[in-house]
Design a protein around this motif. Structure first.
Motif, PDB file in Angstrom:
ATOM      1  N   ARG A 186     -32.521  -2.208  36.017  1.00 56.51           N
ATOM      2  CA  ARG A 186     -31.602  -3.063  35.256  1.00 56.51           C
ATOM      3  C   ARG A 186     -32.304  -3.963  34.256  1.00 56.51           C
ATOM      4  O   ARG A 186     -31.654  -4.672  33.484  1.00 56.51           O
ATOM      5  CB  ARG A 186     -30.732  -3.895  36.199  1.00 56.51           C
ATOM      6  CG  ARG A 186     -31.455  -4.996  36.917  1.00 56.51           C
ATOM      7  CD  ARG A 186     -30.525  -5.839  37.792  1.00 56.51           C
ATOM      8  NE  ARG A 186     -29.984  -5.058  38.887  1.00 56.51           N
ATOM      9  CZ  ARG A 186     -29.203  -5.581  39.835  1.00 56.51           C
ATOM     10  NH1 ARG A 186     -28.857  -6.852  39.783  1.00 56.51           N
ATOM     11  NH2 ARG A 186     -28.766  -4.834  40.823  1.00 56.51           N
ATOM     12  N   CYS A 187     -33.644  -3.956  34.245  1.00 54.00           N
ATOM     13  CA  CYS A 187     -34.376  -4.794  33.298  1.00 54.00           C
ATOM     14  C   CYS A 187     -34.513  -4.081  31.950  1.00 54.00           C
ATOM     15  O   CYS A 187     -34.816  -2.882  31.910  1.00 54.00           O
ATOM     16  CB  CYS A 187     -35.760  -5.133  33.846  1.00 54.00           C
ATOM     17  SG  CYS A 187     -35.741  -6.194  35.302  1.00 54.00           S
ATOM     18  N   CYS A 242     -30.946  -8.757  35.024  1.00 51.17           N
ATOM     19  CA  CYS A 242     -32.374  -9.065  34.923  1.00 51.17           C
ATOM     20  C   CYS A 242     -32.589  -9.952  33.706  1.00 51.17           C
ATOM     21  O   CYS A 242     -32.059  -9.700  32.622  1.00 51.17           O
ATOM     22  CB  CYS A 242     -33.168  -7.773  34.787  1.00 51.17           C
ATOM     23  SG  CYS A 242     -34.950  -8.009  34.572  1.00 51.17           S
ATOM     24  N   SER A 243     -33.344 -11.022  33.873  1.00 50.90           N
ATOM     25  CA  SER A 243     -33.623 -11.935  32.776  1.00 50.90           C
ATOM     26  C   SER A 243     -34.963 -11.581  32.145  1.00 50.90           C
ATOM     27  O   SER A 243     -35.995 -11.569  32.810  1.00 50.90           O
ATOM     28  CB  SER A 243     -33.661 -13.382  33.277  1.00 50.90           C
ATOM     29  OG  SER A 243     -34.016 -14.258  32.228  1.00 50.90           O
ATOM     30  N   LYS A 244     -34.906 -11.275  30.865  1.00 47.35           N
ATOM     31  CA  LYS A 244     -36.116 -11.039  30.077  1.00 47.35           C
ATOM     32  C   LYS A 244     -36.393 -12.313  29.296  1.00 47.35           C
ATOM     33  O   LYS A 244     -35.649 -12.661  28.381  1.00 47.35           O
ATOM     34  CB  LYS A 244     -35.892  -9.848  29.140  1.00 47.35           C
ATOM     35  CG  LYS A 244     -37.039  -9.543  28.201  1.00 47.35           C
ATOM     36  CD  LYS A 244     -36.656  -8.359  27.310  1.00 47.35           C
ATOM     37  CE  LYS A 244     -37.708  -8.078  26.259  1.00 47.35           C
ATOM     38  NZ  LYS A 244     -37.306  -6.951  25.369  1.00 47.35           N
ATOM     39  N   TYR A 250     -40.350 -11.181  33.172  1.00 46.31           N
ATOM     40  CA  TYR A 250     -39.029 -10.896  33.709  1.00 46.31           C
ATOM     41  C   TYR A 250     -38.820 -11.647  35.023  1.00 46.31           C
ATOM     42  O   TYR A 250     -39.783 -11.891  35.766  1.00 46.31           O
ATOM     43  CB  TYR A 250     -38.875  -9.402  34.036  1.00 46.31           C
ATOM     44  CG  TYR A 250     -38.938  -8.453  32.872  1.00 46.31           C
ATOM     45  CD1 TYR A 250     -37.775  -8.038  32.210  1.00 46.31           C
ATOM     46  CD2 TYR A 250     -40.157  -7.924  32.447  1.00 46.31           C
ATOM     47  CE1 TYR A 250     -37.825  -7.134  31.166  1.00 46.31           C
ATOM     48  CE2 TYR A 250     -40.220  -7.020  31.399  1.00 46.31           C
ATOM     49  CZ  TYR A 250     -39.048  -6.636  30.759  1.00 46.31           C
ATOM     50  OH  TYR A 250     -39.101  -5.730  29.721  1.00 46.31           O
ATOM     51  N   THR A 251     -37.564 -11.962  35.323  1.00 50.70           N
ATOM     52  CA  THR A 251     -37.208 -12.426  36.651  1.00 50.70           C
ATOM     53  C   THR A 251     -35.835 -11.870  37.016  1.00 50.70           C
ATOM     54  O   THR A 251     -34.942 -11.794  36.176  1.00 50.70           O
ATOM     55  CB  THR A 251     -37.220 -13.973  36.737  1.00 50.70           C
ATOM     56  OG1 THR A 251     -36.907 -14.378  38.061  1.00 50.70           O
ATOM     57  CG2 THR A 251     -36.232 -14.592  35.772  1.00 50.70           C
ATOM     58  N   LEU A 252     -35.685 -11.458  38.255  1.00 54.26           N
ATOM     59  CA  LEU A 252     -34.442 -10.857  38.736  1.00 54.26           C
ATOM     60  C   LEU A 252     -34.189 -11.347  40.159  1.00 54.26           C
ATOM     61  O   LEU A 252     -34.987 -11.111  41.060  1.00 54.26           O
ATOM     62  CB  LEU A 252     -34.547  -9.332  38.706  1.00 54.26           C
ATOM     63  CG  LEU A 252     -33.386  -8.532  39.304  1.00 54.26           C
ATOM     64  CD1 LEU A 252     -32.067  -8.861  38.624  1.00 54.26           C
ATOM     65  CD2 LEU A 252     -33.669  -7.031  39.208  1.00 54.26           C
ATOM     66  N   ASN A 272     -40.332 -11.146  40.295  1.00 53.90           N
ATOM     67  CA  ASN A 272     -40.797 -11.637  39.002  1.00 53.90           C
ATOM     68  C   ASN A 272     -41.897 -10.707  38.505  1.00 53.90           C
ATOM     69  O   ASN A 272     -42.747 -10.271  39.299  1.00 53.90           O
ATOM     70  CB  ASN A 272     -41.384 -13.046  39.119  1.00 53.90           C
ATOM     71  CG  ASN A 272     -40.366 -14.068  39.566  1.00 53.90           C
ATOM     72  OD1 ASN A 272     -39.247 -14.090  39.074  1.00 53.90           O
ATOM     73  ND2 ASN A 272     -40.746 -14.913  40.509  1.00 53.90           N
ATOM     74  N   ARG A 322     -31.916 -17.032  36.579  1.00 55.69           N
ATOM     75  CA  ARG A 322     -32.310 -15.909  35.756  1.00 55.69           C
ATOM     76  C   ARG A 322     -33.536 -16.241  34.932  1.00 55.69           C
ATOM     77  O   ARG A 322     -34.285 -15.343  34.554  1.00 55.69           O
ATOM     78  CB  ARG A 322     -31.171 -15.504  34.814  1.00 55.69           C
ATOM     79  CG  ARG A 322     -29.966 -14.999  35.565  1.00 55.69           C
ATOM     80  CD  ARG A 322     -28.982 -14.344  34.673  1.00 55.69           C
ATOM     81  NE  ARG A 322     -28.592 -15.237  33.584  1.00 55.69           N
ATOM     82  CZ  ARG A 322     -27.834 -14.841  32.578  1.00 55.69           C
ATOM     83  NH1 ARG A 322     -27.471 -13.581  32.483  1.00 55.69           N
ATOM     84  NH2 ARG A 322     -27.473 -15.688  31.644  1.00 55.69           N
ATOM     85  N   TYR A 378     -31.767 -11.101  43.338  1.00 57.99           N
ATOM     86  CA  TYR A 378     -30.729 -10.302  43.978  1.00 57.99           C
ATOM     87  C   TYR A 378     -29.888 -11.141  44.949  1.00 57.99           C
ATOM     88  O   TYR A 378     -28.678 -10.982  45.029  1.00 57.99           O
ATOM     89  CB  TYR A 378     -31.357  -9.147  44.762  1.00 57.99           C
ATOM     90  CG  TYR A 378     -32.155  -8.167  43.947  1.00 57.99           C
ATOM     91  CD1 TYR A 378     -31.538  -7.110  43.277  1.00 57.99           C
ATOM     92  CD2 TYR A 378     -33.547  -8.278  43.855  1.00 57.99           C
ATOM     93  CE1 TYR A 378     -32.284  -6.190  42.542  1.00 57.99           C
ATOM     94  CE2 TYR A 378     -34.292  -7.366  43.123  1.00 57.99           C
ATOM     95  CZ  TYR A 378     -33.665  -6.323  42.465  1.00 57.99           C
ATOM     96  OH  TYR A 378     -34.403  -5.423  41.745  1.00 57.99           O
TER      97      TYR A 378
END
Length: 240
Positions: A234-235, A125-127, A108-110, A100, A5, A112
């Motif tokens: 989702r971010c 989603c990682s902020k 951000y990075t997500l 990203n 994440r 799946y």
């Protein structure tokens, strides 16, 4: 980047850096490793002052994302518009799938999908905390070290400049306190236009899902037309 994440920041910090994480998973035959040959003899360019890599405000490119030790070679796209940018590797029908983004002064990075890593329920989603944008990224690229001129061999041989940039944690005084590498990236840009990217190898803490801690992306196309950058639903909203 220490979980997936929080991965991919240089390219997610170097690409944004260099972007952002191991299990050994069986896979198909290993994908071919991108190759770089040192330019010499008659093909070597003349003396010049190389310019460090630069991420342009508007661009779009396509290529491949390669995790060689897992036998993964999937489609990859990288696009920028008005200073925001987005990388996407793989998709729902591929063994890996992540995106990203640098969006609204936020990184951000997500992820799946990743082989043998349960992302169930779907990973949020990682902020990445803090303020981050294209200017900060380019300022970091100014500290890159020039390795030398090279020729990337492939369907189209490309003359590139090879640069290396890294992020190290701990004391800035070597030998005084413990220091540890966070990320390292090898960046290959067009010799005539350092804002045209052709290949990146990134490895470090941002690659902990990968047994060999290294991942490549190689570009088949790269031009300066504005691309499409979309923040996934989702971010969370970007930093103001």
């Amino acid at each position: 980047m220490a979980s997936r994440r929080t991965r991919r920041t240089l390219v997610s910090a170097v690409a944004g850096g260099l972007f952002a994480l191991g299990v050994v998973a069986p896979g198909p035959a290993a994908a071919p490793l991108p190759r770089a040959a040192q330019a010499d003899g008659d093909v070597a360019p003349g003396p010049r002052d190389p310019r460090p890599p630069l991420l342009p405000a508007d661009f779009q490119g396509t290529g491949r994302y390669v995790v060689r030790d897992l036998g993964i070679d999937v489609p990859f796209s990288w696009q920028g518009r008005d200073g925001d940018s987005q990388m996407t590797a793989g998709g729902p029908d591929h063994p890996i799938w992540f995106t990203n983004l640098i969006y609204g002064n936020t990184l951000y990075t997500l992820t799946y999908k990743w082989p043998n890593i349960p992302l169930f329920p779907p990973r949020a989603c990682s902020k990445v905390p803090g303020f981050f944008n294209r200017q900060i990224f380019n300022d970091k690229l100014k500290t890159a070290r020039f390795v030398g001129p090279e020729i990337l061999q492939g369907d189209h041989d490309r003359r590139v400049d090879h640069w290396r940039v890294g992020v190290v944690g701990g004391s800035t005084v070597p030998g005084e306190f413990f220091r540890f590498p966070l990320a390292l990236g090898d960046i290959y840009v067009d010799q005539r236009d350092p804002s045209r990217w052709w290949q990146v190898l990134q490895f470090g803490l941002q690659n902990l899902f990968d047994p060999e801690l290294d991942e490549w992306f190689t570009m088949d196309t790269f031009d300066h037309r504005p691309g499409q950058v979309t923040l996934p639903d989702r971010c969370p909203p970007p930093t103001s």
